[in-house]
Write an enzyme that holds these catalytic residues in place. Sequence first.
Site, PDB file in Angstrom:
ATOM      1  N   ARG A  56       0.761  -1.256  -0.031  1.00  9.43           N
ATOM      2  CA  ARG A  56       0.081  -0.130   0.078  1.00  9.43           C
ATOM      3  C   ARG A  56       0.846   1.257  -0.150  1.00  9.43           C
ATOM      4  O   ARG A  56       1.671   1.399   0.954  1.00  9.43           O
ATOM      5  CB  ARG A  56      -1.077  -0.086   1.234  1.00  9.43           C
ATOM      6  CG  ARG A  56      -1.799   1.379   1.323  1.00  9.43           C
ATOM      7  CD  ARG A  56      -2.689   0.945   2.574  1.00  9.43           C
ATOM      8  NE  ARG A  56      -3.274   0.090   2.669  1.00  9.43           N
ATOM      9  CZ  ARG A  56      -3.899  -0.452   3.777  1.00  9.43           C
ATOM     10  NH1 ARG A  56      -3.748   0.078   4.852  1.00  9.43           N
ATOM     11  NH2 ARG A  56      -4.472  -1.658   4.026  1.00  9.43           N
TER      12      ARG A  56
ATOM     13  N   GLU B   6      -7.913  -7.592  13.287  1.00 12.64           N
ATOM     14  CA  GLU B   6      -8.440  -7.926  12.093  1.00 12.64           C
ATOM     15  C   GLU B   6      -8.015  -9.342  11.738  1.00 12.64           C
ATOM     16  O   GLU B   6      -6.989  -9.883  11.488  1.00 12.64           O
ATOM     17  CB  GLU B   6      -7.874  -7.122  11.074  1.00 12.64           C
ATOM     18  CG  GLU B   6      -8.106  -5.460  11.239  1.00 12.64           C
ATOM     19  CD  GLU B   6      -7.262  -4.637  10.425  1.00 12.64           C
ATOM     20  OE1 GLU B   6      -7.647  -3.438  10.246  1.00 12.64           O
ATOM     21  OE2 GLU B   6      -6.543  -5.117   9.692  1.00 12.64           O
TER      22      GLU B   6
ATOM     23  N   HIS C 285      -5.869  -9.828   8.560  1.00 10.52           N
ATOM     24  CA  HIS C 285      -4.590  -9.213   8.372  1.00 10.52           C
ATOM     25  C   HIS C 285      -3.133  -9.740   8.585  1.00 10.52           C
ATOM     26  O   HIS C 285      -3.355 -10.463   9.963  1.00 10.52           O
ATOM     27  CB  HIS C 285      -4.767  -7.705   9.018  1.00 10.52           C
ATOM     28  CG  HIS C 285      -3.376  -6.912   9.153  1.00 10.52           C
ATOM     29  ND1 HIS C 285      -3.415  -5.674   8.418  1.00 10.52           N
ATOM     30  CD2 HIS C 285      -2.113  -7.139   9.609  1.00 10.52           C
ATOM     31  CE1 HIS C 285      -2.228  -5.139   8.822  1.00 10.52           C
ATOM     32  NE2 HIS C 285      -1.316  -6.003   9.507  1.00 10.52           N
TER      33      HIS C 285
ATOM     34  N   ASP D 151      -4.011  -8.479   3.282  1.00  8.96           N
ATOM     35  CA  ASP D 151      -5.214  -8.649   3.771  1.00  8.96           C
ATOM     36  C   ASP D 151      -5.772  -9.484   2.830  1.00  8.96           C
ATOM     37  O   ASP D 151      -5.859  -9.739   1.410  1.00  8.96           O
ATOM     38  CB  ASP D 151      -5.954  -7.365   3.717  1.00  8.96           C
ATOM     39  CG  ASP D 151      -5.357  -5.960   4.434  1.00  8.96           C
ATOM     40  OD1 ASP D 151      -4.964  -6.610   5.637  1.00  8.96           O
ATOM     41  OD2 ASP D 151      -5.746  -5.049   4.376  1.00  8.96           O
TER      42      ASP D 151
ATOM     43  N   HIS E 160       1.536  -2.352   5.684  1.00 14.40           N
ATOM     44  CA  HIS E 160       1.306  -2.421   3.873  1.00 14.40           C
ATOM     45  C   HIS E 160       2.274  -1.809   3.416  1.00 14.40           C
ATOM     46  O   HIS E 160       2.723  -2.240   2.342  1.00 14.40           O
ATOM     47  CB  HIS E 160      -0.157  -2.142   3.847  1.00 14.40           C
ATOM     48  CG  HIS E 160      -1.013  -3.029   4.253  1.00 14.40           C
ATOM     49  ND1 HIS E 160      -1.309  -4.242   3.480  1.00 14.40           N
ATOM     50  CD2 HIS E 160      -2.095  -3.184   5.416  1.00 14.40           C
ATOM     51  CE1 HIS E 160      -2.382  -5.023   4.097  1.00 14.40           C
ATOM     52  NE2 HIS E 160      -2.665  -4.318   4.902  1.00 14.40           N
TER      53      HIS E 160
END
Length: 222
Positions: free
Chosen positions: A91, A201, A204, A143, A136
Site C-alpha cells: 500500500r 483484524e 491481516h 489482507d 502494508h
Amino acid sequence: MKNALLFFFLIISYSASTQSLPKGFVYLDDIDASIQSELRYFTNNNFIGKPIDGYKNNCVIVTLETANALKKVQKILIKKGLSLKIFDGYRPQEAVNHFVKWAKKLEDTIMKKEYYPRVPKSQLFNQGYIASKSGHSRGSTADLTIVNLKTGKELDMGSSYDFFGVESHPFYKKINALPKKNRLYLRKIMLENGFKPYDNEWWHFTLKNEPFRNIYFNFVIE
C-alpha cells in the site's frame, strides 16, 4: 522511415505501461497466478467509497519473500479445493495519507452503514482503525481470505473485510461455529507458513521475517 517510427512508438508505449518495481518487490501474479485477488482500494467498494490515491491498476504487489510464502499457502489450499483471495498487499504511503485526510473530514460518512456502523468516525484514530503509517507500505503485509473453488464464494468469516468493529477481532465470540472455524483455519495455515496475525483484524497478516522492517515505500500501484 515509417517502420522506424512505428518501432519507436511501440517501445515508448511498452515503457509507459510497464512499471519497474523497486528491488525486492514483485507482482504476485508473476509468482502464483492461481491466487485470486480483489483490490478493494482500486474500486469504490471500500470504507471511503471511492478509489484510493496510489492505486492505478488492479494488481497485487508484495515483496518476493511474501509472494513465495503466499505461494506455499496456496499450494496447500488448492489441494483442498480452496484458494487465497487477496484484498490488499503493498500500500503506497500516499494511500495511507488519503485515509488520514478522510478520517479528519467527520462529515464524510457515506460508507458508515457498511463499514463502521457502531464506531463514531471521530474515534477511528483512537481505536486503531486508521493510522499515519501502515505495515502494508513495507510490502510484506497482506489482507486476505479463503475462497471455495467449487462455489466461487468466500468462506464465511463472521464479518466482512475492513469492517471496523470488535466483530472483526479474530477471537470474537459472538459469531456462529462455522465462521469461528474458518477464522481459526485461516490463522493456522498462515502461522504455519511464516506469517504473524493482527489482533484486531482476522484478514491481516504480516510476514514474520519481512525484508523491509523500517522502510515505508511510496511508489504507485500500476
